[in-house]
Enzyme design. Structure first.
Site: not given
Ligand code: ARG
Length: 471
Positions: A168, A289, A295, A302
């Protein structure tokens, strides 16, 4: 219309026979033509034609000198296409007619003998099977093997690296990072099994089934089957020209692989977040970024996580094209190629990017180790100790451990930081030997059951995985 276009249309009409007086309208040409994508089958088309031609000669269906001309012409066409000196024409509809029309330009009327005892229906089924077998399945297997190798190497380096195992997405029990890597090796191993399985069924030769019913010529289908590396000829001509199961099986295997990749990609995204910091993604697979200088985004992971949508879309697309088609060939089936090509291209890129990411990632052992102990992940070990040492029923032990965790929570410490007095206040028979099982190291070391996470097992499994998958 350009002169070249007009000539190609005339040639197309010549191939169709005398029934059509005018060329197809522009819209008809556009919806009908598959050359824009099926030119990717050129090598298989020529390979199939050469095998067919050799068989026609051997069976004395066409004269040997015409067969020679055809073979030489086909070789030249292959060379023209590979060197970029071939002009594909939409007016000639598809790869089969483009090649045949060029053959006629090169060798004259003898070219007309090649299509004896054959139809584009068995021709395209043959070409496509060869492509799925020799390109799609082969590339996927080779790619997955490389990915397994990268995972196995990481597993070998991290048989002793301890991380939290999750259920979980809540810290559950400590596991070794090597064990986690090997979980994916198993998944990609099953994917390769599906590829191998698909290969056995794809490997029957449709060539010689002709349009749908077979042919009156005394062809030798066993000869073309073995020339093209097929195990045998297909048994039923109607089925042979209308079967696209092999493409669906490939797309199904590709979809399951894409699903596995998406799970690993998601873990990479989580692991490289500032909150986890389990791994550092190499510069090669991260981007910055444009606004936030701090970042480092895991874009490749992704994108891999997302690509499954397109790949399953390809699978759905062909499944729906095939649904409800009566026997035998229908033009619907021309829609079979683009989804397969698209899935192959995207999946190949995903497998390559994932392999690079896994091989390059930096594993932050200390962060993993620290997280492994947080969240009372050795609570089950305490319960197991109470069962083994005090003979408690597991349910009672579970209860005792529940109280222990509650106490640790109140004190804001880990289980192994509770004093013996604290522990004995809950269960008087507990001795200091219990501390041996409360560390994450002891927890993973104890899990030596076959397939378990103990470092000794992982080291064995790495060796076994090399034998099973990398030979
Ligand atoms: N371009 C066609 C395809 O991809 C080849 C077969 C055409 N056959 C036919 N009867 N029109 O399916």
């Amino acid at each position: 219309m350009t002169d070249k276009n007009a000539t190609d249309q005339k040639n197309a009409n010549a191939l169709w026979g005398g029934r059509f007086e005018a060329g197809p309208s522009a819209i008809m040409e556009e919806i009908n033509a598959s050359i824009g994508f099926d030119k990717r089958l050129y090598a298989q088309d020529i390979q199939g034609s050469k095998a067919h031609c050799a068989m026609l000669v051997k069976q004395k269906i066409i004269p040997a000198e015409d067969g020679d001309k055809i073979a030489t012409g086909l070789d030249q066409i292959l060379q023209e296409i590979e060197s970029g000196n071939f002009t594909f024409s939409a007016a000639l509809e598809d790869i089969h007619m483009n090649v045949e029309s060029r053959l006629r330009e090169l060798i004259g009327p003898a070219a007309g003998r090649l299509h004896t005892a054959r139809s584009r229906n068995d021709q395209v089924a043959t070409d496509f099977k060869l492509w799925v077998r020799d390109v799609a399945l082969t590339d996927l297997d080779v790619g997955l093997k490389g990915l397994q190798e990268a995972l196995i190497n990481q597993a070998g380096s991290h048989a002793n690296t301890i991380m939290p195992g999750f259920t979980h997405l809540q810290a559950a029990q400590p596991v070794t990072f090597g064990h986690h890597m090997l979980a994916y090796v198993e998944m990609f191993g099953r994917d390769r099994g599906r590829v191998a399985d698909c290969r056995t069924r794809v490997n029957e030769n449709p060539l010689g089934s002709a349009a749908l019913a077979g042919t009156p010529y005394p062809i030798d289908r066993h000869m073309t089957a073995s020339a093209l590396g097929f195990d045998r000829p297909t048994a039923n001509s109607l089925d042979a020209v209308s079967d696209r199961d092999f493409a669906l099986e490939y797309l199904n295997a590709a979809s399951i692989t894409a699903m596995h990749l998406s799970r690993l990609a998601e873990e990479m995204v989580i692991w490289c977040s500032a909150q986890f910091k389990f791994v550092g993604m190499s510069d090669k697979f991260s981007t910055g970024s444009s606004i936030m200088p701090q970042k480092r985004n895991p874009d490749a992971a992704e994108l891999i996580r997302s690509k499954i949508g397109r790949i399953v879309g390809c699978y759905n697309s062909l499944m729906l094209s095939m649904k409800g088609l009566p026997l035998a060939y229908s033009k619907d089936m021309q829609e079979d190629k683009e989804p397969v090509f698209e899935a192959h291209d995207h999946l190949g890129l995903c497998v390559a990017a994932m392999t690079g990411m896994i091989a390059d990632m930096k594993v932050h052992k200390d962060n993993m180790r620290a997280a492994a102990g947080a969240g009372y992940t050795t609570a089950t070990d305490l319960a197991d100790w109470l069962v083994a040492e005090l003979g408690m029923p597991f349910r009672d032990a579970h209860h005792v451990v529940g109280s222990t965790v509650k106490l640790a929570e109140t004190k804001g410490c880990d289980l192994d930081q509770l004093s013996l007095e604290d522990l004995q206040a809950i269960e008087p028979r507990i001795t200091k030997a219990v501390y041996d099982v409360l560390t994450v190291e002891a927890s993973v070391a104890a899990r030596q059951s076959f397939g378990g996470t103990a470092p000794v097992r992982v080291t064995e499994s790495v060796k076994a995985a090399k034998e099973r998958f990398l030979k």
